[in-house]
Every structure is written in C-alpha cells, then in structure tokens.
Write a protein that holds these residues in place. Structure first.
Motif, PDB file in Angstrom:
ATOM      1  N   CYS A 236      43.965  41.298  31.498  1.00 48.93           N
ATOM      2  CA  CYS A 236      43.828  42.483  32.548  1.00 48.93           C
ATOM      3  C   CYS A 236      43.489  43.672  31.747  1.00 48.93           C
ATOM      4  O   CYS A 236      44.294  43.892  30.584  1.00 48.93           O
ATOM      5  CB  CYS A 236      45.154  42.767  32.975  1.00 48.93           C
ATOM      6  SG  CYS A 236      45.126  44.101  34.002  1.00 48.93           S
ATOM      7  N   CYS A 276      40.444  35.639  37.579  1.00 46.62           N
ATOM      8  CA  CYS A 276      39.830  36.734  38.246  1.00 46.62           C
ATOM      9  C   CYS A 276      39.574  38.112  37.193  1.00 46.62           C
ATOM     10  O   CYS A 276      38.516  38.591  37.627  1.00 46.62           O
ATOM     11  CB  CYS A 276      41.203  37.557  39.252  1.00 46.62           C
ATOM     12  SG  CYS A 276      41.596  36.321  40.527  1.00 46.62           S
ATOM     13  N   THR A 278      38.150  37.721  34.520  1.00 46.73           N
ATOM     14  CA  THR A 278      36.846  37.812  33.923  1.00 46.73           C
ATOM     15  C   THR A 278      35.875  37.402  34.968  1.00 46.73           C
ATOM     16  O   THR A 278      34.781  37.874  34.891  1.00 46.73           O
ATOM     17  CB  THR A 278      36.905  36.890  32.501  1.00 46.73           C
ATOM     18  OG1 THR A 278      37.705  35.715  33.151  1.00 46.73           O
ATOM     19  CG2 THR A 278      37.683  37.507  31.615  1.00 46.73           C
ATOM     20  N   LYS A 280      35.957  37.650  38.092  1.00 46.16           N
ATOM     21  CA  LYS A 280      35.908  38.832  39.174  1.00 46.16           C
ATOM     22  C   LYS A 280      35.529  38.138  40.499  1.00 46.16           C
ATOM     23  O   LYS A 280      35.216  36.768  40.737  1.00 46.16           O
ATOM     24  CB  LYS A 280      34.964  39.918  38.646  1.00 46.16           C
ATOM     25  CG  LYS A 280      35.403  40.582  37.452  1.00 46.16           C
ATOM     26  CD  LYS A 280      34.709  41.872  37.033  1.00 46.16           C
ATOM     27  CE  LYS A 280      35.215  42.451  35.769  1.00 46.16           C
ATOM     28  NZ  LYS A 280      34.795  43.719  35.594  1.00 46.16           N
ATOM     29  N   TRP A 281      35.029  39.058  41.486  1.00 44.19           N
ATOM     30  CA  TRP A 281      34.803  38.688  42.937  1.00 44.19           C
ATOM     31  C   TRP A 281      33.727  39.398  43.402  1.00 44.19           C
ATOM     32  O   TRP A 281      33.124  40.270  42.720  1.00 44.19           O
ATOM     33  CB  TRP A 281      35.830  39.153  43.758  1.00 44.19           C
ATOM     34  CG  TRP A 281      37.114  37.904  43.506  1.00 44.19           C
ATOM     35  CD1 TRP A 281      38.272  38.141  42.886  1.00 44.19           C
ATOM     36  CD2 TRP A 281      37.513  36.812  44.532  1.00 44.19           C
ATOM     37  NE1 TRP A 281      38.954  37.162  42.911  1.00 44.19           N
ATOM     38  CE2 TRP A 281      38.596  36.347  43.690  1.00 44.19           C
ATOM     39  CE3 TRP A 281      36.683  36.212  45.552  1.00 44.19           C
ATOM     40  CZ2 TRP A 281      39.038  35.086  44.285  1.00 44.19           C
ATOM     41  CZ3 TRP A 281      37.389  34.914  45.954  1.00 44.19           C
ATOM     42  CH2 TRP A 281      38.561  34.424  45.284  1.00 44.19           C
ATOM     43  N   GLY A 284      30.872  39.212  40.910  1.00 44.99           N
ATOM     44  CA  GLY A 284      31.193  40.018  39.684  1.00 44.99           C
ATOM     45  C   GLY A 284      31.442  41.499  40.042  1.00 44.99           C
ATOM     46  O   GLY A 284      31.522  42.276  38.860  1.00 44.99           O
ATOM     47  N   SER A 286      34.100  43.177  41.254  1.00 46.48           N
ATOM     48  CA  SER A 286      35.325  43.789  41.063  1.00 46.48           C
ATOM     49  C   SER A 286      36.421  42.612  41.308  1.00 46.48           C
ATOM     50  O   SER A 286      36.011  41.804  41.573  1.00 46.48           O
ATOM     51  CB  SER A 286      35.604  44.978  41.932  1.00 46.48           C
ATOM     52  OG  SER A 286      36.898  45.499  41.790  1.00 46.48           O
ATOM     53  N   TRP A 287      37.717  43.010  41.053  1.00 45.54           N
ATOM     54  CA  TRP A 287      38.673  42.157  41.336  1.00 45.54           C
ATOM     55  C   TRP A 287      40.075  42.835  41.743  1.00 45.54           C
ATOM     56  O   TRP A 287      40.081  44.192  41.581  1.00 45.54           O
ATOM     57  CB  TRP A 287      38.939  41.184  40.103  1.00 45.54           C
ATOM     58  CG  TRP A 287      39.489  41.881  39.000  1.00 45.54           C
ATOM     59  CD1 TRP A 287      38.669  42.678  37.912  1.00 45.54           C
ATOM     60  CD2 TRP A 287      40.639  41.798  38.307  1.00 45.54           C
ATOM     61  NE1 TRP A 287      39.394  43.161  36.981  1.00 45.54           N
ATOM     62  CE2 TRP A 287      40.874  42.474  37.050  1.00 45.54           C
ATOM     63  CE3 TRP A 287      41.841  41.176  38.588  1.00 45.54           C
ATOM     64  CZ2 TRP A 287      41.766  42.576  36.304  1.00 45.54           C
ATOM     65  CZ3 TRP A 287      42.988  41.332  37.708  1.00 45.54           C
ATOM     66  CH2 TRP A 287      42.850  42.100  36.464  1.00 45.54           C
ATOM     67  N   GLU A 290      41.316  45.742  39.695  1.00 46.32           N
ATOM     68  CA  GLU A 290      40.259  46.818  39.340  1.00 46.32           C
ATOM     69  C   GLU A 290      40.209  47.767  40.425  1.00 46.32           C
ATOM     70  O   GLU A 290      39.772  48.952  40.251  1.00 46.32           O
ATOM     71  CB  GLU A 290      38.815  46.211  38.777  1.00 46.32           C
ATOM     72  CG  GLU A 290      37.781  47.005  38.413  1.00 46.32           C
ATOM     73  CD  GLU A 290      36.583  46.537  38.109  1.00 46.32           C
ATOM     74  OE1 GLU A 290      36.561  45.215  37.638  1.00 46.32           O
ATOM     75  OE2 GLU A 290      35.476  46.972  38.132  1.00 46.32           O
TER      76      GLU A 290
END
Ligand code: SF4
Lengths: 365, 144
Positions: A236, A276, A278, A280-281, A284, A286-287, A290
């Motif tokens: 994180c 998540c 690295t 991300k969603w 890419g 954010s997650w 973040e």
C-alpha cells in the motif's frame, strides 16, 4: 474445416495476420498480466507459440454475476481474444445464447469430447440446505458440480463464493452454502478469490494455465501466489503513514485529506492478500484505498463476518510517536510494539486469519 | 450564484510533498543503476511499472522527470504502442495499448534499442517471400 482446438495459438495468430512483432507485444503484455518478470518473455513466447486451446466449462451457482461482470470488463487481453483465441468457452450460461436443455446438451458434449482435459471454472457457492435453493435446467448445483468436476483436468473457483462460500455463507448461512473445495476433494483446485476478483487476476490465471498447462504455485488457501503472495498493506502506498503512526480518524478530517493511513477507519489491508495495490481497478484507474476507503478484505475467507467493515482490526493504545514503527494487526512484517493489545486474541487472530472484533482487542491482555 | 456555491467544497490541488511517500525517487535510482550497468557491462534491464504500487500522480511524475528524448516510434500491431526514448539516452518508455486504445502494459527499458523495434526473423522471411512473389507477378508491369 480444421479443428481449431488442435491448432496452436501461434498458428491461429499467424493465420489472422498477426506479425511476430505483434506476437512479442502480446507476450510482453501477457507476462505483465501474469505478474512474470519481463525476463520471462522469451520463455513465454515459446510456450504460448505451442499452446493449444483447451475447452472451458464455466458453471455459475449461488452468485451475483459480479465475477462474470468483472471478467467481461477485463481489458488485457480483451475477453474476445481470450475467448476466441485462447480458450474454447463451451458452456457459460450467462454469456451463451442457448439456454435450458440446449445449453445442457452443449455442456455434456464438451464434457464428453474433452473428458479428462477440460478446465472447469466455477463462480458462486453451492447450497447444501435444500437442492431447490439453486438449480439450472432442473439440475441442482451440487449434482451439476459433481457431474462436471468428474472429467475436469483442474477447477478454477472464481470469486469469494466459489472459493470460500462468500456472501451466501455469511452468518447465519440460510442456504447451507459451501465452497467448491468443500465438495470436490480429488481434483486440483485453484481459488481466485475476491468479491469480485480483479479481472486481470482471472485472465492471468487462465493465461498461466494455457501457457504452461498447469496451475501456478498456490498459497495456503489455494490462491495463486503471484497475485496473492503479499498483503495489501505491504504494497500500500499509504504504508509509510502507518509506519509513522499517521492515521485518518474520520473520512473528512485533516488526515483523510492528507492521504494518511485508513487503518483506524477499518482498513483490512493488513490481513488481506490480493493484488489491488498494483493491478488496481477500472483499467488501472484506482483502487479502494486510493479512493479513500479502507480495504474490506474481500479476498479472504468469511470476510463478511470479520467484525464490521468500519471497525479497526486493532487499536494501538497509548502514545505512538510519529516516527515509531509499530504493528497491531495480524500478519504484519514489522515488530509488534503496540502496547495493551489482547495478545491471546491477536495470536488467535493470526491463526484464524484475522477474525477479531474491536471489543476483543480492547480487552486488557 | 446558485446556493450550491455556498457549500464549502475544497479540492486540494496537490498534497504537500513533505507528507507524501513517493516511489519516483527510488525508481529513478533503480533506473540510474540499470543505466550504469548498460554503460559498463552492456546489460539491459526492463522495469514493469504495473508491478509498482504508485500513489496518485506518482507515475506521471516519474514520466515527466524522464522527459522526451530524440527518438519516438509507433508500432501498429494488436493495437498501438508508443516507444519513446527519454531525455536520458538508453532509457526508453514503452507503452502498449490494445485495440480499444486501453493501456495494457507500461515498461521502462534500459537498453540501446528496445527488442520490439527490431525486425523479427520470421517477419523478414515472410516479407522476402511476399516481395519475391509480387515481383514475379503482374504487379511488376505497373512499375516498368
Ligand atoms: S492499513 Fe490500509 S490504508 Fe493503512 S497502510 Fe495498511 S493497507 Fe494501507
């Protein structure tokens, strides 16, 4: 007509006018997707060149279709290419056109033609309470799973429901929901957990199987180590604030605005293993951490019953100086120096994978 | 003025650097070490940025720092790719996109020429066959 399943992926791509350079690009993105180091690209190219399209049967049981939604929004490689170029998706009752008996006939045909070789993907949990809770074409989930698992080379349990029981299994588990591995014990099973799982993790696991013809290395919960090998907390970007004891205490305080650690707001990052931070969603973008919300721990067993999403895993008591590194929750790599925690509960939490309530933690040791 | 304007919404433009943890600096050091290896031993390195946990804005900060150098190339195969040398010769940013123009990989390559730019033996062979075939066919009449 040539049997497409007998063709190698390299041959299919060449036939479609994809140059060697294009193929190398494809290998580079696939290696990145599979979390393989870039130095693996030549090995991967060699293996992918020879890969044949396996038959895939996808069963959906007690689920919300979020896992399929997640996969169909997967951007790399695109689902279309995944389905049409790498795998032969012979049965997926949400995505296929056929339904009822016609769909079941397709499943039986794929099972028969590829006996012992097909990959079975399952999302959703299986109700043991009453077979009528969830059926497909009149067949109970339990019966369909047992029947289809018999001839499978391996099973991929996609999502927390198939992997661990998920939401249907949450207390008081009205349907008697269980996971795939509670029922099938004689087949290799890989759990791709998450609610839903990260799309690139689903496709990454499928790509690994296609490339190497076997399942990747797994952790204690049968999850692929490449994606579930490190905790959210360890990767994180807010971790330096945790280490310095800088926490947001409400969602709109100064700490929240400065992007401090969300641990006191219930972040389950320290006990959660997923990619998540690295991967991300949303392509890419954010997650959760973040975007300012703590991790819910959705890739862990029984996360719905893990003591409340907004309860801190543990509360460090006493003054923690700004620069003192300390650890309060299960599974941290730092030395524990948080005074006043109930150590017995903590030790149990480690064993039980971090199921601990705030009341437990506030009891004196 | 709408009454909505009375709601005090404050969007900080950036967070003070003193409070932030960056991955940019350690990565730049890693790139420097890799460049040193390339210069001294001829050894290439590829860094996959997908594996790096970036805080918001950090990736852009890194790319801005590396800047743009003398070479920029585009590859059109399975979607577009941009291969760009940074202002540090030998340090390349390679960005691959898929057919929907979504980024599927972002890598920093520390090498003299990224491998993807080289013509591949299979493609050279195929090109040779095509050129040979076309020169022996009617097409050549158009040229003379
Ligand atoms: S507790 Fe949560 S927000 Fe804080 S560092 Fe760990 S994962 Fe990040």
């Amino acid at each position: 007509m040539t049997d497409r399943k007998a063709e190698t992926l390299g041959a299919i791509l060449r036939k479609n006018g994809v140059s060697r350079r294009g193929f190398l690009k494809f290998c580079t993105t696939t290696a990145s997707l599979m979390a393989l180091p870039p130095s693996w690209v030549p090995t991967l190219a060699l293996a992918l060149e020879q890969a044949r399209r396996p038959s895939v049967i996808w069963l959906s049981f007690q689920e919300c279709t979020g896992c399929t939604e997640s996969l169909t929004r997967s951007h790399s490689p695109s689902l279309e290419s995944l389905i049409f170029d790498y795998i032969s998706l012979d049965y997926h009752h949400t995505l296929q056109v056929a339904s009822g008996t016609a769909a079941e006939a397709a499943r039986e045909q794929a099972m028969h033609e590829n006996a012992g070789k097909y990959l079975l993907v399952v999302d959703g949990s299986i109700p043991l309470g009453n077979p009528g809770y969830s059926t497909i074409a009149g067949i109970s989930n339990l019966q369909m799973l047992k029947e289809t698992a018999k001839g499978a080379a391996a099973i991929v349990a996609v999502g927390n429901c198939a992997a661990f029981g998920g939401l249907p299994k949450a207390n008081p588990n009205p349907t008697g929901a269980v996971s795939v591995s509670d029922i099938i014990t004689d087949k290799p099973i890989i759990n791709v957990s998450g609610c839903p799982p990260i799309p690139v993790v689903i496709t990454g696991v499928l790509a690994h199987y296609l490339t190497f013809g076997k399942l990747p290395e797994l952790d204690q919960y049968n999850r692929p180590k490449v994606f579930f090998g490190t905790s959210i907390h360890d990767r994180c970007y807010r971790r330096p604030f945790y280490d310095k004891g800088l926490f947001a205490s409400t969602f709109d305080d100064e700490g929240a605005k400065k992007g401090w650690c969300l641990y006191k707001l219930g972040c389950k990052g320290p006990m959660t293993y997923n990619a998540c931070a690295t991967a991300k969603w949303n392509q890419g973008t954010s997650w959760p951490v973040e975007s300012g919300h703590g991790c819910l721990g959705c890739s862990e067993p029984d996360f719905w019953d893990a003591g409340g999403f907004y309860n801190a895993l543990s509360i460090p008591i006493g003054d923690v100086s700004r620069n003192t590194a300390y650890a309060g929750a299960a599974g941290l790599v730092l030395g524990a120096a948080a005074a006043g925690l109930n150590r017995k509960t903590k030790a149990e939490a480690v064993r039980n994978h971090g199921k601990v309530s705030i009341d437990d933690l506030e009891k004196p040791s | 003025m709408s009454i909505l304007d009375n709601i005090p919404v404050h969007i900080p433009s950036s967070v003070s650097t003193a409070d932030r943890a960056y991955n940019t600096l350690p990565l730049l050091h890693e790139i420097r070490h890799a460049l040193e290896r390339l210069s001294r031993e001829g050894e290439s390195t590829i860094l996959d940025l997908r594996a790096i946990p970036f805080p918001p804005g950090d990736e852009q900060r890194l790319l801005d720092y590396l800047g743009t150098g003398e070479v920029e190339a585009q590859l059109h195969a399975l979607g577009n790719s941009l291969i760009r040398e940074t202002r540090y010769s030998g340090v390349w940013v390679v960005e691959h996109k898929n057919g929907d123009d979504e980024r599927v990989a972002l890598q920093i390559e520390i090498t003299s020429v990224p491998a993807i730019l080289r013509a591949q033996p299979e493609d050279i062979e195929e090109g040779l066959n095509r050129l040979t075939a076309s020169l022996s066919a009617d097409v050549k009449e158009d040229l003379v």
